[in-house]
Design a protein around this motif. Structure first.
Motif, PDB file in Angstrom:
ATOM      1  N   ARG A   6       0.918  -1.047  -0.095  1.00  0.00           N
ATOM      2  CA  ARG A   6       0.046   0.116  -0.082  1.00  0.00           C
ATOM      3  C   ARG A   6       0.782   1.182  -0.041  1.00  0.00           C
ATOM      4  O   ARG A   6       0.411   2.231  -0.486  1.00  0.00           O
ATOM      5  CB  ARG A   6      -1.133   0.116   1.292  1.00  0.00           C
ATOM      6  CG  ARG A   6      -2.163  -0.981   1.192  1.00  0.00           C
ATOM      7  CD  ARG A   6      -2.980  -0.899   2.366  1.00  0.00           C
ATOM      8  NE  ARG A   6      -3.579   0.473   2.290  1.00  0.00           N
ATOM      9  CZ  ARG A   6      -4.288   0.946   3.203  1.00  0.00           C
ATOM     10  NH1 ARG A   6      -4.285   0.333   4.565  1.00  0.00           N
ATOM     11  NH2 ARG A   6      -4.992   1.885   3.094  1.00  0.00           N
ATOM     12  N   LEU A   7       1.987   1.196   0.324  1.00  0.00           N
ATOM     13  CA  LEU A   7       2.855   2.330   0.513  1.00  0.00           C
ATOM     14  C   LEU A   7       3.963   2.263  -0.444  1.00  0.00           C
ATOM     15  O   LEU A   7       4.677   1.336  -0.585  1.00  0.00           O
ATOM     16  CB  LEU A   7       3.530   2.502   2.057  1.00  0.00           C
ATOM     17  CG  LEU A   7       2.679   2.665   3.164  1.00  0.00           C
ATOM     18  CD1 LEU A   7       3.192   2.291   4.505  1.00  0.00           C
ATOM     19  CD2 LEU A   7       2.342   4.180   3.123  1.00  0.00           C
ATOM     20  N   ALA A   8       4.387   3.351  -0.879  1.00  0.00           N
ATOM     21  CA  ALA A   8       5.738   3.579  -1.816  1.00  0.00           C
ATOM     22  C   ALA A   8       6.480   4.679  -1.237  1.00  0.00           C
ATOM     23  O   ALA A   8       5.764   6.012  -0.809  1.00  0.00           O
ATOM     24  CB  ALA A   8       5.356   3.631  -3.383  1.00  0.00           C
ATOM     25  N   LEU A  25       9.054   4.901   7.817  1.00  0.00           N
ATOM     26  CA  LEU A  25       8.305   3.833   7.326  1.00  0.00           C
ATOM     27  C   LEU A  25       8.080   2.696   7.827  1.00  0.00           C
ATOM     28  O   LEU A  25       7.263   1.975   8.321  1.00  0.00           O
ATOM     29  CB  LEU A  25       8.374   3.852   5.786  1.00  0.00           C
ATOM     30  CG  LEU A  25       7.679   4.797   4.806  1.00  0.00           C
ATOM     31  CD1 LEU A  25       7.949   4.883   3.518  1.00  0.00           C
ATOM     32  CD2 LEU A  25       6.450   5.104   5.100  1.00  0.00           C
ATOM     33  N   ASP A  26       9.498   2.284   8.490  1.00  0.00           N
ATOM     34  CA  ASP A  26       9.838   1.151   9.100  1.00  0.00           C
ATOM     35  C   ASP A  26       9.205   1.319  10.428  1.00  0.00           C
ATOM     36  O   ASP A  26       8.467   0.130  10.881  1.00  0.00           O
ATOM     37  CB  ASP A  26      11.159   0.863   9.357  1.00  0.00           C
ATOM     38  CG  ASP A  26      11.916   0.365   7.984  1.00  0.00           C
ATOM     39  OD1 ASP A  26      11.425  -0.043   7.063  1.00  0.00           O
ATOM     40  OD2 ASP A  26      13.335   0.451   7.752  1.00  0.00           O
ATOM     41  N   LYS A  35       3.354  -3.083   4.282  1.00  0.00           N
ATOM     42  CA  LYS A  35       4.626  -3.405   3.455  1.00  0.00           C
ATOM     43  C   LYS A  35       4.555  -2.221   2.899  1.00  0.00           C
ATOM     44  O   LYS A  35       3.879  -1.324   2.361  1.00  0.00           O
ATOM     45  CB  LYS A  35       4.864  -4.559   2.431  1.00  0.00           C
ATOM     46  CG  LYS A  35       4.515  -5.855   2.999  1.00  0.00           C
ATOM     47  CD  LYS A  35       4.340  -6.998   1.978  1.00  0.00           C
ATOM     48  CE  LYS A  35       3.848  -8.370   2.187  1.00  0.00           C
ATOM     49  NZ  LYS A  35       3.891  -9.169   1.235  1.00  0.00           N
ATOM     50  N   TRP A  36       6.253  -1.860   2.421  1.00  0.00           N
ATOM     51  CA  TRP A  36       6.478  -0.617   1.765  1.00  0.00           C
ATOM     52  C   TRP A  36       7.422  -0.891   0.571  1.00  0.00           C
ATOM     53  O   TRP A  36       8.166  -2.033   0.877  1.00  0.00           O
ATOM     54  CB  TRP A  36       6.550   0.649   2.466  1.00  0.00           C
ATOM     55  CG  TRP A  36       8.080   0.599   3.192  1.00  0.00           C
ATOM     56  CD1 TRP A  36       8.403   0.013   4.415  1.00  0.00           C
ATOM     57  CD2 TRP A  36       9.423   1.132   2.619  1.00  0.00           C
ATOM     58  NE1 TRP A  36       9.340   0.444   4.751  1.00  0.00           N
ATOM     59  CE2 TRP A  36      10.100   0.979   3.768  1.00  0.00           C
ATOM     60  CE3 TRP A  36       9.627   1.793   1.604  1.00  0.00           C
ATOM     61  CZ2 TRP A  36      11.455   1.337   3.808  1.00  0.00           C
ATOM     62  CZ3 TRP A  36      10.985   2.139   1.588  1.00  0.00           C
ATOM     63  CH2 TRP A  36      12.060   2.048   2.659  1.00  0.00           C
ATOM     64  N   VAL A  37       7.251  -0.146  -0.587  1.00  0.00           N
ATOM     65  CA  VAL A  37       8.270  -0.513  -1.557  1.00  0.00           C
ATOM     66  C   VAL A  37       8.934   0.911  -1.926  1.00  0.00           C
ATOM     67  O   VAL A  37       8.383   1.925  -1.487  1.00  0.00           O
ATOM     68  CB  VAL A  37       7.924  -0.937  -2.742  1.00  0.00           C
ATOM     69  CG1 VAL A  37       7.487  -2.359  -2.601  1.00  0.00           C
ATOM     70  CG2 VAL A  37       6.511  -0.145  -3.385  1.00  0.00           C
TER      71      VAL A  37
END
Length: 84
Positions: A6-8, A25-26, A35-37
């Protein structure tokens, strides 16, 4: 640039604000389980053109959520509030 996350975070190498945003973000995803990318503008001319002067940029569900600093409280709220 699709992903199941959902997060970038849009970044560039050597960006100290980007490093701060990654740590933020972590912390957020440690609470939410999301999760993030990372998307590097040096790999994408379109991202560089669109976001290059405002890095880092946080994207939530494909929409810009903020830039330069991660508003952790706001992001937590937006990730945990049910969408109507």
């Amino acid at each position: 640039m699709s992903s199941d996350a959902r997060l970038a975070l849009i970044t560039r190498p050597g960006c100290h604000l980007c490093d701060d945003a990654k740590a933020a973000l972590d912390r957020v995803v440690a609470v939410t389980g999301d999760k993030w990318v990372e998307w590097d503008v040096t790999d994408d001319e379109g991202l560089e053109r669109e976001y290059g002067y405002r890095l880092p940029v946080v994207m939530l569900d494909g929409k810009e959520h903020g830039y330069w600093r991660v508003e952790e409280d706001r992001l937590l709220r937006d990730l945990t509030t049910p969408q109507l």
